[in-house]
Motif scaffolding. Structure first.
Motif, mmCIF file in Angstrom:
data_model
loop_
_atom_site.group_PDB
_atom_site.id
_atom_site.type_symbol
_atom_site.label_atom_id
_atom_site.label_comp_id
_atom_site.label_asym_id
_atom_site.label_seq_id
_atom_site.Cartn_x
_atom_site.Cartn_y
_atom_site.Cartn_z
ATOM 1 N N ILE A 161 6.777 70.777 56.242
ATOM 2 C CA ILE A 161 6.896 72.050 56.955
ATOM 3 C C ILE A 161 6.651 73.192 55.981
ATOM 4 C CG2 ILE A 161 8.428 71.266 58.773
ATOM 5 C CD1 ILE A 161 10.745 72.389 57.109
ATOM 6 N N VAL A 162 5.971 74.200 56.476
ATOM 7 C CA VAL A 162 5.717 75.394 55.675
ATOM 8 C C VAL A 162 6.403 76.543 56.395
ATOM 9 C CG1 VAL A 162 3.951 76.903 54.719
ATOM 10 C CG2 VAL A 162 3.487 74.476 54.974
ATOM 11 N N CYS A 163 7.443 77.062 55.788
ATOM 12 C CA CYS A 163 8.216 78.113 56.449
ATOM 13 C C CYS A 163 7.742 79.472 55.981
ATOM 14 C CB CYS A 163 9.702 77.943 56.130
ATOM 15 S SG CYS A 163 10.303 76.355 56.679
ATOM 16 N N ILE A 164 7.382 80.303 56.932
ATOM 17 C CA ILE A 164 6.862 81.617 56.559
ATOM 18 C C ILE A 164 7.499 82.698 57.395
ATOM 19 C CG2 ILE A 164 4.615 80.624 55.964
ATOM 20 C CD1 ILE A 164 3.563 81.963 58.528
ATOM 21 N N ASP A 165 7.293 83.930 56.985
ATOM 22 C CA ASP A 165 7.615 85.070 57.829
ATOM 23 C C ASP A 165 6.352 85.343 58.639
ATOM 24 O OD1 ASP A 165 9.627 86.975 55.448
ATOM 25 O OD2 ASP A 165 10.123 85.408 56.898
ATOM 26 N N VAL A 166 6.491 85.511 59.924
ATOM 27 C CA VAL A 166 5.303 85.544 60.779
ATOM 28 C C VAL A 166 4.375 86.712 60.474
ATOM 29 C CG1 VAL A 166 6.299 86.898 62.666
ATOM 30 C CG2 VAL A 166 4.565 85.181 63.163
ATOM 31 N N GLY B 65 5.769 59.111 40.310
ATOM 32 C CA GLY B 65 7.037 58.899 39.615
ATOM 33 C C GLY B 65 8.180 59.715 40.167
ATOM 34 N N SER B 66 7.916 60.942 40.612
ATOM 35 C CA SER B 66 9.019 61.665 41.245
ATOM 36 C C SER B 66 8.511 62.268 42.538
ATOM 37 C CB SER B 66 9.568 62.748 40.320
ATOM 38 O OG SER B 66 8.566 63.647 39.973
ATOM 39 N N ARG B 67 9.421 62.589 43.410
ATOM 40 C CA ARG B 67 9.038 63.082 44.720
ATOM 41 C C ARG B 67 9.119 64.598 44.725
ATOM 42 N NH1 ARG B 67 11.531 60.677 50.296
ATOM 43 N NH2 ARG B 67 10.411 62.016 51.739
ATOM 44 N N VAL B 68 8.054 65.241 45.136
ATOM 45 C CA VAL B 68 8.097 66.693 45.240
ATOM 46 C C VAL B 68 8.744 67.030 46.576
ATOM 47 C CG1 VAL B 68 6.720 68.784 45.375
ATOM 48 C CG2 VAL B 68 6.060 66.966 43.813
ATOM 49 N N ILE B 69 9.868 67.706 46.545
ATOM 50 C CA ILE B 69 10.567 67.980 47.797
ATOM 51 C C ILE B 69 10.274 69.365 48.341
ATOM 52 C CG2 ILE B 69 12.432 66.363 47.379
ATOM 53 C CD1 ILE B 69 14.163 68.700 46.484
ATOM 54 N N ALA B 70 9.853 70.249 47.457
ATOM 55 C CA ALA B 70 9.569 71.603 47.925
ATOM 56 C C ALA B 70 8.589 72.269 46.976
ATOM 57 C CB ALA B 70 10.855 72.430 47.994
ATOM 58 N N SER B 71 7.809 73.181 47.534
ATOM 59 C CA SER B 71 6.857 73.902 46.711
ATOM 60 C C SER B 71 6.817 75.347 47.162
ATOM 61 C CB SER B 71 5.477 73.251 46.859
ATOM 62 O OG SER B 71 4.584 73.834 45.953
ATOM 63 N N GLY B 72 6.899 76.245 46.206
ATOM 64 C CA GLY B 72 6.907 77.652 46.557
ATOM 65 C C GLY B 72 5.601 78.316 46.183
ATOM 66 N N PHE C 97 7.423 82.239 52.156
ATOM 67 C CA PHE C 97 6.365 81.251 51.984
ATOM 68 C C PHE C 97 6.851 80.077 51.160
ATOM 69 C CE2 PHE C 97 2.289 79.755 52.430
ATOM 70 C CZ PHE C 97 1.642 79.490 51.232
ATOM 71 N N GLY C 98 7.082 78.942 51.800
ATOM 72 C CA GLY C 98 7.512 77.773 51.056
ATOM 73 C C GLY C 98 7.224 76.506 51.848
ATOM 74 N N ALA C 99 6.866 75.433 51.139
ATOM 75 C CA ALA C 99 6.590 74.165 51.805
ATOM 76 C C ALA C 99 7.673 73.158 51.453
ATOM 77 C CB ALA C 99 5.227 73.628 51.369
ATOM 78 N N PHE C 100 8.065 72.359 52.421
ATOM 79 C CA PHE C 100 9.173 71.424 52.212
ATOM 80 C C PHE C 100 8.866 70.064 52.801
ATOM 81 C CE2 PHE C 100 12.064 74.742 50.921
ATOM 82 C CZ PHE C 100 11.562 75.863 51.549
ATOM 83 N N ASP C 101 9.456 69.053 52.194
ATOM 84 C CA ASP C 101 9.346 67.700 52.713
ATOM 85 C C ASP C 101 10.326 67.582 53.880
ATOM 86 O OD1 ASP C 101 9.700 64.942 53.174
ATOM 87 O OD2 ASP C 101 9.221 64.465 51.095
ATOM 88 N N LYS C 102 9.812 67.412 55.073
ATOM 89 C CA LYS C 102 10.654 67.489 56.254
ATOM 90 C C LYS C 102 11.764 66.438 56.279
ATOM 91 C CE LYS C 102 9.433 66.401 60.526
ATOM 92 N NZ LYS C 102 8.672 66.393 61.786
ATOM 93 N N GLU C 103 11.429 65.252 55.781
ATOM 94 C CA GLU C 103 12.417 64.188 55.827
ATOM 95 C C GLU C 103 13.677 64.576 55.054
ATOM 96 O OE1 GLU C 103 10.830 60.487 54.440
ATOM 97 O OE2 GLU C 103 12.828 59.568 54.451
ATOM 98 N N ILE C 104 13.470 65.177 53.892
ATOM 99 C CA ILE C 104 14.619 65.580 53.082
ATOM 100 C C ILE C 104 15.358 66.749 53.729
ATOM 101 C CG2 ILE C 104 15.380 66.306 50.784
ATOM 102 C CD1 ILE C 104 14.108 63.675 50.621
#
Lengths: 478, 119, 367
Positions: free
Chosen positions: A168-173, A194-201, A259-266
């Motif tokens: 999911i990418v959460c933004i201000d509209v 090796g590691s899981r990226v859970i969020a990216s800004g 503006f941020g992207a997240f791993d939905k499962e987490i």
């Protein structure tokens, strides 16, 4: 030794130590930021992002855009979001019980029709009134959800429930998102082994005074007025230097709600956004990190320095004040909710560095600054220290601050160079000089008000009025 | 015959321009989607060749816009690196007449243009 | 009472030291500002130069793209005078390489061959080779890319050595380059590699392979039993993309693999190569999977559409997890009338949440 002298010693040493550590941390941030940006830019120089744009293997992304009373600009905003280059994409606009014609405008402009849609209850939310899809195949990526008003966190949670993609990418509209933003945001999730990226800004830039046509950024200009310009400088410092440095050591606590992207499962495993705080964006990232730490799963939170998101910064002191007030309250609430992590080695760098730093140097900085300054001033007025000492200390700190801002401008010019006219650079330098006298005290004061308001248990978003990207003033219920 | 080319890669737009000029067509160039839409109105091309991923407006929007214009049906060729089935089908559903994937051969493009204009 | 401590310790500097520090900082500040302004001027000059050069190049590039040798194998592409002049500058030569690489990526047929011809004619591979010798990883990687795109197969040993390079990104570029030059053959490194292959790299490799013939199913079968999980996942993707139905029986056992992403990829893969044995394998594996994997299984069963699966799918309608109910409903609907019958016969079909779930599934089908 008398009580007063102990107190006095504590105060002097404490203040001095605090300032030194703060200045050193700025230097470290500058160094780490340079290393990280350089690594990113070099890697990006031979990356072909279009591979991802046309690959069926690209991970699915849902853009979540909560909207409240955005009727004036919503059609343009959505149009701009629909033109983002990404295949496996759905754009979910959540109408958070707007009182204006926001929903109707969308229905008309995009030929929306209410559809049968089963809304999962992964995260408990307020009721959903309806889900709409377009009858026009050009807009098939658009999904509009109408719900009962519940605030931004609740709207985002509804978006999460409705979303069918992995990320999911959460933004201000009303943010303008660059067309290849998602390609760049998706890459960190795919790059790491090796590691899981859970969020990216992503970096948020100031869009005031930029040329915007049909909801798309056509040309970048430096803001005309002082306040947005000061914020431009501030955003460059905070995003290009601060966040890049923190993400280098994987200790970043905050991803902008714009503006941020997240791993939905987490996100779902953590319970989604928390609506008990006004700093829901920061709180989610902290909680997600904590979730991974507590389970000892290797993870990362990454950051992209490219200018991918443009937002309109407050241009009046009133609105700016409310925003900073809210940010302060959000930070206090978030840190309060997770105080278990403070200096707790079980949370590794998060508990041993990020949390204490945020507490001492982000949260308490305005308080320390304010009290320190007042006390010094009084001491000088009463003759306890001479004016030479007072002014030289002040001068030292001021020149460090200005130097740091100029350094940030240098970084900006060397990397993305969004403001490439010499006159713009000089205006920025002037802003950097004026900032400690006009902008900074105001921000410090708003932060202190934030502390006071929280103690008084105020809990609201305040009314944010926006001028709208077309330059018209909306009805400000201020 | 007037052809509008919407393509944001400079070397490609130049290549297509040279090839089609050699074939005798009159050309109009656009390097982004918005420019393309503006020029459709002004230039009234007899054919449109467009990429999909472009700044400001995508090729699919251009197809949609063109099909909404009154008057004769302008043939549209899509020239894109996105070759997946669903994108191709979507382009045809919106009204494209031909779809060429990149990397492409300029000579092949020339033949397809000629064939489409002849029919 | 004084602030004795501030004055009495060496830790806190005297005012004049602070003032000196301040002067240094103000000096630095002015210097940086001047540097920025000068840098901007230089940068603008550089950009203008590059634009000028692009114009100088453009004639030759177009001549190359539309060059016809008329049967004469020795024919050379004629250069414009502007280009000959420009070639003296190293910056110009590099720009030419960039433009050739860009062009070669987007064009095929004689146009592409001619661009390589020009690259060879002007001996530009020397520039790219120089990059391989650089100590900086991003320059090495760039060099590898250029050589691969411009089909410089004679340098393959140099590139192959770099598949073991120290820097991860250099290794990845070298791997992609070998695949680009040799197609499926180039995937030999999968036999021995013990580092994981990132998703991004897999996407890149798959894209390169999509346009190349010569896939060898026996090799893919070997990779399906690799101890390197990412190699296994990549092999599964290959099986799916190229519809290697003959590898079905080597694929299905991966459903029991300990690593969840491998199992997930197996399910997705089976969707593309299913036989009449697939449904049973999936149903047997179902209970031990996590929820995302179960959803994928339901989706695959839906694609298979075998009527015998109806009973199993109906059972899943009673699953606690709502998404699984929806997944099962969707799968049943894809089975046609038989599936619809199962839905209608489901005892709770009139109650929440089944009524909404079934409604959504039905509407999706008709859309």
């Amino acid at each position: 030794m008398s009580i007063t002298s102990i107190f006095s010693a504590f105060f002097e040493y404490g203040l001095w130590l605090y300032s030194i550590v703060l200045l050193l941390s700025y230097l470290l941030i500058a160094v780490f930021a340079i290393i990280e940006i350089r690594r990113y830019l070099r890697s990006a120089s031979f990356t072909d992002y279009s591979i991802l744009a046309s690959s069926p293997q690209a991970p699915g992304m849902s853009i979540l855009a909560p909207a409240y009373n955005e009727g004036a600009t919503i059609v343009d905003n959505v149009r701009s979001l629909l033109s983002i280059h990404y295949r496996n994409l759905e754009l979910i606009v959540i109408n958070d019980g707007s009182k204006d014609d926001c929903l109707q405008k969308l229905i008309d402009a995009y030929h929306l029709k209410k559809i049968d849609f089963f809304v999962k209850r992964s995260i408990p939310t307020k009721d959903v009134r309806g889900v709409y899809k377009s009858t026009n195949p050009v807009f098939h990526k658009l999904l509009v959800v109408d719900k009962v008003n519940g605030g931004k966190a609740d709207a985002l949670n509804v978006g999460i429930n409705v979303s069918s993609k992995e990320y999911i990418v959460c933004i201000d509209v009303d943010c303008i998102i660059e067309q290849d933003a998602l390609l760049k945001m998706a890459k960190p999730f795919l790059d790491t082994t090796g590691s899981r990226v859970i969020a990216s800004g992503g970096v948020v830039r100031v869009a005031n005074s930029c040329e915007i046509r049909n909801g798309r950024l056509v040309k970048v200009h430096l803001p005309d007025t002082f306040l947005p310009r000061a914020q431009t400088l501030e955003y460059i410092r905070a995003f290009l230097l601060g966040r890049m440095a923190w993400s280098r050591i994987n200790a970043l606590l905050l991803i902008s709600g714009a503006f941020g992207a997240f791993d939905k499962e987490i996100v779902i495993a953590c319970g989604g956004y928390n609506h008990a705080t006004v700093g829901e964006d920061m709180e989610l990232v902290v909680r997600m990190r904590r979730y991974m730490e507590e389970r000892n799963i290797p993870y990362k939170v990454t950051y992209i320095p490219d200018p991918l998101c443009w937002t309109e910064a407050p241009s009046s002191y009133k609105i700016l004040g409310r925003q900073r007030n809210r940010w302060t309250r959000g930070t206090i609430e978030t840190l309060g909710m997770h105080k278990k992590m403070c200096l707790n080695p079980n949370y590794h760098i998060l508990g041993m560095l990020s949390y204490p730093y945020w507490l001492l140097f982000e949260l308490m900085a305005p308080l320390v600054e304010f009290t320190g300054f007042i006390c010094m001033l009084i001491a000088a007025l009463l003759g306890y220290i001479d004016w030479a000492m007072f002014f030289s200390l002040l001068g030292f700190i001021l020149s460090f601050g200005i130097l740091y801002s100029i350094f940030a401008i240098l970084m900006e010019v060397l990397t993305y160079n969004q403001y490439n006219k010499s006159s713009d650079i000089l205006k920025l330098v002037l802003t950097a000089i004026l900032e400690p006298f006009i902008f900074h005290p105001f921000v410090v004061w708003s932060a202190i008000r934030g502390n006071i308001d929280l103690l008084r248990k105020k809990n609201s978003w305040g009314e944010m009025s926006r001028q709208g990207f077309a330059g018209k003033k909306t009805n400000a219920n201020a | 015959m007037k052809i509008l080319i919407a393509e944001d890669e400079p070397i490609l737009i130049r290549t297509i321009e040279v090839r089609l000029k050699k074939d005798g067509y009159e050309l109009c160039l656009a390097s982004d989607g918005q420019q393309a839409i503006d020029k459709i109105a002004d230039f009234s091309p007899d054919m449109i060749i467009t990429d999909i991923m472009m700044p400001y407006a995508s090729g699919l929007e251009i197809i949609s816009y063109t099909r909404q214009q009154p008057g004769k049906r302008t043939p549209i060729i899509i020239l894109s690196s996105m070759g997946q089935e669903d994108v191709v089908l979507e382009a045809f559903k919106l009204g494209a007449d031909d779809y060429i994937t990149k990397p492409f051969s300029p000579n092949e493009l020339s033949v397809r243009v000629r064939r489409l204009l002849a029919s | 009472m004084h602030l004795v401590f501030l004055y009495s310790t060496p830790l806190v500097p005297r005012p004049h030291l602070l003032l000196t520090a301040m002067a240094v900082m103000v000096g630095a500040l002015l210097l940086i500002t001047v540097f920025i302004l000068v840098y901007l001027v230089l940068r603008r000059k550089r950009e203008r130069k590059l634009d000028e050069w692009r114009d100088q190049l453009s004639g030759t590039l177009q001549r190359a793209i539309f060059f016809e040798d008329d049967g004469n194998a020795q024919a050379a592409i004629p250069l414009t005078f502007k280009t000959i002049r420009g070639l003296k500058h190293p910056g110009f030569r590099q720009l030419l390489v960039d433009e050739l690489v860009q062009g070669k990526k987007s064009l095929t047929g004689t146009a592409a061959t001619n661009l390589v011809l020009l690259f060879n004619q002007l001996g530009l591979s020397k520039l790219s080779l120089q990059k391989l010798n650089s100590r900086r990883w991003h320059i090495k990687a760039r060099g590898i890319q250029e050589l691969a795109v411009m089909e410089q197969r004679q340098l393959v040993t140099r590139i192959y050595r770099l598949t073991n390079a120290h820097h991860e990104l250099v290794r990845m570029e070298a791997q992609s380059a070998i695949v680009q030059l040799y197609g499926f053959e180039g995937l030999r490194f999968l036999d021995i590699i013990d580092t994981p292959i990132s998703e991004w790299q897999q996407i890149t490799l798959l894209r390169l392979l999509a346009r190349m013939p010569g896939i060898q199913p026996e090799k893919v079968a070997n990779w399906l039993s690799s101890s390197n999980d990412s190699v296994r996942i990549f092999a599964l993707k290959l099986v799916a993309e190229h519809h290697l139905r003959q590898l079905h029986d080597q694929t299905a056992p991966c459903l029991q693999h300990p690593h969840p992403p491998v199992r997930m990829q197996t399910v997705r893969c089976l969707k593309e190569i299913y036989t009449d044995r697939t449904s049973d394998a999936l149903i047997q594996a179902y209970d031990t999977q996590n929820i995302p994997c179960r959803l994928a299984i339901l989706d695959t069963l839906g694609s298979i559409g075998a009527p015998d699966n109806g009973a199993f799918l109906s059972q899943q309608l009673s699953e606690a997890e709502d998404m699984l109910k929806l997944g099962a409903a969707r799968a049943l609907i894809q089975m046609g009338d038989i599936g619809l019958k199962h839905l209608d016969e489901f005892p709770l079909s009139g109650e929440y949440p089944w009524n909404e779930i079934f409604q959504q599934a039905k509407t999706e089908q008709t859309a």
